[in-house]
Design a protein around this motif. Structure first.
Motif, PDB file in Angstrom:
ATOM      1  N   PRO A  81       2.262   5.619   0.001  1.00 51.63           N
ATOM      2  CA  PRO A  81       1.692   6.386   1.120  1.00 51.63           C
ATOM      3  C   PRO A  81       0.194   6.175   1.332  1.00 51.63           C
ATOM      4  N   LEU A  82      -0.528   5.744   0.285  1.00 45.97           N
ATOM      5  CA  LEU A  82      -1.985   5.633   0.395  1.00 45.97           C
ATOM      6  C   LEU A  82      -2.461   4.244   0.798  1.00 45.97           C
ATOM      7  N   SER A  83      -1.662   3.210   0.505  1.00 47.52           N
ATOM      8  CA  SER A  83      -2.135   1.840   0.731  1.00 47.52           C
ATOM      9  C   SER A  83      -2.056   1.420   2.186  1.00 47.52           C
ATOM     10  N   GLY A  84      -1.171   2.031   2.979  1.00 46.37           N
ATOM     11  CA  GLY A  84      -1.029   1.665   4.385  1.00 46.37           C
ATOM     12  C   GLY A  84      -0.585   0.229   4.588  1.00 46.37           C
ATOM     13  N   GLY A  85       0.154  -0.325   3.619  1.00 41.82           N
ATOM     14  CA  GLY A  85       0.641  -1.698   3.737  1.00 41.82           C
ATOM     15  C   GLY A  85      -0.363  -2.761   3.348  1.00 41.82           C
ATOM     16  N   ASP A  86      -1.565  -2.375   2.944  1.00 44.57           N
ATOM     17  CA  ASP A  86      -2.596  -3.329   2.536  1.00 44.57           C
ATOM     18  C   ASP A  86      -2.394  -3.674   1.061  1.00 44.57           C
ATOM     19  N   PRO A  87      -2.019  -4.907   0.709  1.00 43.92           N
ATOM     20  CA  PRO A  87      -1.732  -5.242  -0.696  1.00 43.92           C
ATOM     21  C   PRO A  87      -2.945  -5.109  -1.604  1.00 43.92           C
ATOM     22  N   LEU A  88      -4.129  -5.436  -1.112  1.00 39.72           N
ATOM     23  CA  LEU A  88      -5.321  -5.321  -1.947  1.00 39.72           C
ATOM     24  C   LEU A  88      -5.647  -3.866  -2.246  1.00 39.72           C
ATOM     25  N   ARG A  89      -5.435  -3.015  -1.256  1.00 39.91           N
ATOM     26  CA  ARG A  89      -5.650  -1.580  -1.488  1.00 39.91           C
ATOM     27  C   ARG A  89      -4.597  -1.033  -2.456  1.00 39.91           C
ATOM     28  N   ALA A  90      -3.379  -1.529  -2.342  1.00 45.24           N
ATOM     29  CA  ALA A  90      -2.318  -1.113  -3.257  1.00 45.24           C
ATOM     30  C   ALA A  90      -2.678  -1.484  -4.694  1.00 45.24           C
TER      31      ALA A  90
END
Length: 567
Positions: free
Chosen positions: A88-97
């Motif tokens: 829920p927090l990454s918004g689909g961004d792999p680097l943020r994940a």
């Protein structure tokens, strides 16, 4: 040496072990690569970071971990917990994940190290076996649900296991299934299960390599629109500080705490199991430090939370591993793979990775022992089912919180309403025993022997007072003495001490003397500090129940009574 067991192992290393550790490390590598990638994808981060976490965790644990055979790395038991925060927090961004997952590893590692340094390695023992089964079964179900869309060759978003199930069913009914992906995934799953019983044949490796070769030879990624892993970045993990936003802080802290609890619970059980097999001792506090160091290292080197592995550790054992050098060899072999042949697994299908995770999740499910618990203690069985339902309905992290809360309530309940009994002298049996278990037990007129089977503290003080007065009220003869058989009483707090003073006042007004028998000296010392000992007087304390009975009979010479005749 206490904090770095790996150095001690190195000092004691025998040359004869080297061949075994080298071979075991190479065999272990065949599982580390596919499993590390699969669990990374299941945790919501790109597959390469699973290999990063594997390399760094094995090297760190080899230095700080006390177990000579335990294998650490990404684990299916943590996948649902990590995914619950990352998705829920990454918004689909792999680097943020990756940043979120890495920070969870740092939080988990810090908590484990602090707990180990504070010698809190016993904390996981507070979770009973049924509760552990419940949350692990719930996590297994959550992981299964999250991987089913990938097995069927499509993506289906859902907030939590129930929503995920609904989205999956709707997508299947809408015809979203990629039958080629499903066929490869099911085939991979079947090969894994068929070869699972063999400790020498690497079933996961055979299944994954087979699926990869089929996809590559037939070019199914293009012709069948099959999702594949793709080329891995070349090179080794680098030191990096995972930056997250202020809004991420609370979920990451909660998730990291949940990871620390689950990972150490699993690691402590597994390390004790293998320590018993090898005839060695494992310090649970140092085990927590070793696990924490491995998680910290993974977090700062582009990895994510790790735990011990119930699938890779037996592989290392079967291959003949003698020390953590086997894990070091495995880590170095994975590193060489990333440096020399990073494209080797580019055709690995996502459905095959899902099959690997599903097979591991199924292995987490406990059924046989729950059947035994259902037969012998049904309420604990339903406690386990309640924890399972909590994880499935609420999600992994709230479900684990619910499991902890239930464990605390269970612990308090056992002390809140403990067993108590009136004692009598049974025919042919030494000592004094529960008159409900021995209906032929004989009583002494005017004397009540009351046993209390728990510590005395704030939660059960009123219950103790009520049961003691009930024992006096139901006595078949007028009571002169109430003797508490206090051998099971291991502690007394201020609330309970004040209650004893009130009970003594009530009994004294009725002409009844309150006495204690077999009270432990540390408990007696507390009563002295609280002023209760001085109030009752030294003559109210007897070393044994028999001594209390003799003291009463020397004061009141009376005849014994049969309980059933006086009932």
């Amino acid at each position: 040496m206490r904090w770095l067991p790996g150095l001690q192992t190195l000092r004691e290393y025998e040359l004869a072990w080297l061949r075994h550790d080298l071979l075991a490390g190479l065999v272990l590598t065949t599982m580390l690569v596919p499993v590390g990638i699969a669990y990374a994808v299941a945790s919501g981060v790109p597959g390469i970071y699973g290999l990063y976490a594997t390399i760094v965790a094995l090297l760190a644990y080899a230095l700080f971990g006390p177990s000579r055979i335990l294998v650490l790395g990404p684990d299916s038991a943590l996948a649902a917990v990590i995914l619950a925060v990352v998705l829920p927090l990454s918004g689909g961004d792999p680097l943020r994940a990756v940043a979120l997952a890495s920070m969870m590893a740092i939080v988990s590692g810090t908590l484990c190290i602090l707990a180990g340094a504070a010698r809190l390695g016993f904390v996981t023992e507070l979770l009973s076996k049924p509760i552990r089964y419940g949350y692990m079964n719930g996590i297994a179900a959550t992981v299964l649900i999250s991987q089913l869309p990938k097995l069927f060759g499509f993506s289906a978003a859902g907030d939590g296991p129930l929503e995920g199930t609904r989205a999956f069913v709707e997508a299947v009914l809408a015809g979203s299934t990629n039958w080629t992906a499903l066929l490869i995934g099911v085939g991979t799953l079947m090969v894994i299960f068929l070869l699972r019983g063999s400790q020498r044949v690497p079933g996961i490796l055979i299944a994954v390599v087979g699926a990869t070769l089929i996809v590559g030879v037939l070019d199914l990624a293009a012709s069948a629109n099959l999702s594949v892993l793709g080329a891995l970045p070349q090179g080794l993990p680098a030191f990096a500080i995972p930056w997250i936003t202020d809004d991420d802080l609370v979920p990451v802290l909660i998730g990291g705490g949940a990871v620390a609890l689950v990972s150490f619970a699993d690691t402590s059980v597994l390390s004790r199991t293998y320590a018993a097999r090898t005839g060695t001792a494992v310090d649970p506090n140092q085990e927590m430090v070793g696990l924490g160091a491995a998680n910290l290292a993974a977090g700062f080197f582009q990895g994510f939370p790790i735990s011990s592995s119930t699938s890779r550790t037996p592989v290392a054992e079967a291959a003949g591993a003698k020390t953590q050098l086997a894990g070091v060899v495995g880590a170095l072999a994975v590193a060489l793979l990333l440096i020399l042949v990073p494209d080797l697994l580019r055709n690995l299908p996502s459905s095959a990775l899902a099959a690997v995770v599903i097979a591991s999740a199924i292995g987490l499910i406990e059924v046989a022992d729950l059947r035994r618990i259902y037969r012998i203690q049904r309420w604990e069985f339903w406690l386990s089912i309640g924890c399972l339902a909590g994880v499935v309905v609420l999600g992994a992290i709230p479900g684990i919180g619910l499991a902890i809360m239930i464990a605390v309530i269970e612990f308090l309940w056992d002390g809140w309403r403990p067993y108590c009994a009136v004692l009598g002298r049974a025919e042919g049996v030494k000592g004094y025993h529960d008159i409900t278990r021995h209906p032929d037990a004989r009583l002494i007129p005017g004397l009540v022997l009351f046993r209390w089977d728990a510590p005395l503290f704030f939660a059960n003080a009123e219950w103790f007072q009520g049961r003691a007065l009930d024992a006096v009220a139901t006595s078949p003869t007028p009571v002169r003495w109430l003797v508490v058989a206090a051998e099971p009483v291991t502690s007394v707090d201020v609330t309970a001490a004040d209650m004893l003073a009130e009970l003594d006042e009530t009994l004294h007004a009725a002409g009844i003397k309150l006495c204690f028998a077999e009270m432990k000296d540390p408990v007696k010392d507390k009563l002295k500090r609280f002023g209760v000992f001085a109030r009752l007087g030294e003559t109210a304390f007897f070393p044994t129940v028999g001594a209390a009975v003799s003291g009463y009979l020397s004061t009141y010479p009376v005849e014994w009574l049969d309980w059933e005749d006086q009932g």
